[in-house]
Design an enzyme around this catalytic site. Structure first.
Site, short mmCIF file in Angstrom:
data_model
loop_
_atom_site.label_atom_id
_atom_site.label_comp_id
_atom_site.label_asym_id
_atom_site.label_seq_id
_atom_site.Cartn_x
_atom_site.Cartn_y
_atom_site.Cartn_z
CB SER A 132 -0.86 0.00 1.28
OG SER A 132 -1.48 1.25 1.47
CE1 TYR A 145 -3.91 -1.90 5.46
CE2 TYR A 145 -2.92 0.29 5.29
CZ TYR A 145 -3.45 -0.84 4.69
OH TYR A 145 -3.49 -0.94 3.31
#
Length: 270
Positions: A132, A145
């Site tokens: 990401s 995360y």
């Protein structure tokens, strides 16, 4: 029949779009997820739905064994399954933090272990790890995360050096804003965990920013096309970034100091 691909997290979002796009382009695709019932429509594209829970050893072993039995090889692994819990680090239960790391890091690593022997034997393989922009850039409320995605970046860099002599490429994909149910679920979780704590105003700011990002979010097909580009390149790049805002935010992260970048990020929370 083209190369055999395993796409995890294929029941929605990037995983589903990638499974369909690769199947349409001649690949023999197995779409894997816990929710097999949500993948029945993939059969119309010639995709094989297969049950997979990346937090369970027996499920991962059974998935790989079934594919090897039916297809003879797993040429390409696309590690897309992911968990996106957000919330202040102080508020988040450690059990939820551990689950997120289990899905986003250990599940990825174990599947790689399971597919590598065949790839080495065939002197061919592509391992695609979906990271990401959040593997390079952090937002408040995203400690676990981001920790998991930063881990994927480091894991991929080390792995790339280990498996290159065996004809195996490791490719990292860094999506920016992409339409996904994970964002809404992560936002809902954050509101539940931090919406009524000392971090409530920050949680509201992050939630507002998410809503803005989702308006500009790219269709998952953008990432599917990046993945195809990577796996078909003779000498693939180590990283491909794409979707809304990805290249700009990564560029800004590179040129700004930590404190300046923090100020830029926090200015978006108001």
């Amino acid at each position: 029949m083209g190369k055999t691909v395993l796409v995890t997290g294929a029941s929605s979002g990037i995983g589903k779009a990638t499974a369909i796009y690769l199947a349409q382009n001649g690949y023999n695709v197995y779409g894997a997820a816990r929710r097999v019932e949500k993948m029945q429509d993939l059969k119309t594209y010639g995709i094989h739905p297969i049950a997979l829970d990346v937090t369970k050893e027996e499920s991962m072993v059974a998935c790989v064994e079934q594919m090897l039995k039916e297809a003879g090889s797993i040429d390409i692994l696309i590690n897309n399954a992911g968990s996106g819990y957000y919330g202040a680090l102080e508020d988040m239960p450690m059990a939820d933090a551990k689950y997120q790391i289990e899905v986003n890091v250990f599940g990825v690593a174990r599947l790689i272990q399971l597919v590598l022997p065949t790839m080495r034997k065939n002197n061919y393989g592509k391992i695609v790890n979906i990271s990401s922009v959040g593997g390079k850039v952090t937002l408040p409320m995203g400690a676990w995360y981001h920790a998991s995605k930063f881990a994927i970046e480091g894991l991929s860099d080390a792995l790339r050096k280990e498996v290159k002599p065996f004809g195996v490429d490791v490719i990292v994909i860094e999506p920016g804003g992409t339409k996904s149910e994970m964002t809404a679920l992560g936002d809902e979780y954050m509101t539940g965990v931090s919406g009524n704590t000392v971090y409530s105003s920050l949680a509201k700011g992050v939630s507002k920013m998410y809503a803005t990002m989702q308006k500009d979010a790219a269709d998952p097909i953008v990432i599917a096309k990046l993945i195809k580009q990577g796996i078909e390149a003779t000498h693939p790049k180590t990283r491909y970034a794409g979707a809304a805002g990805a290249k700009l935010i990564l560029f800004l992260r590179k040129i700004l100091s930590d404190k300046l970048f923090d100020r830029l990020i926090m200015s978006q929370m108001k």
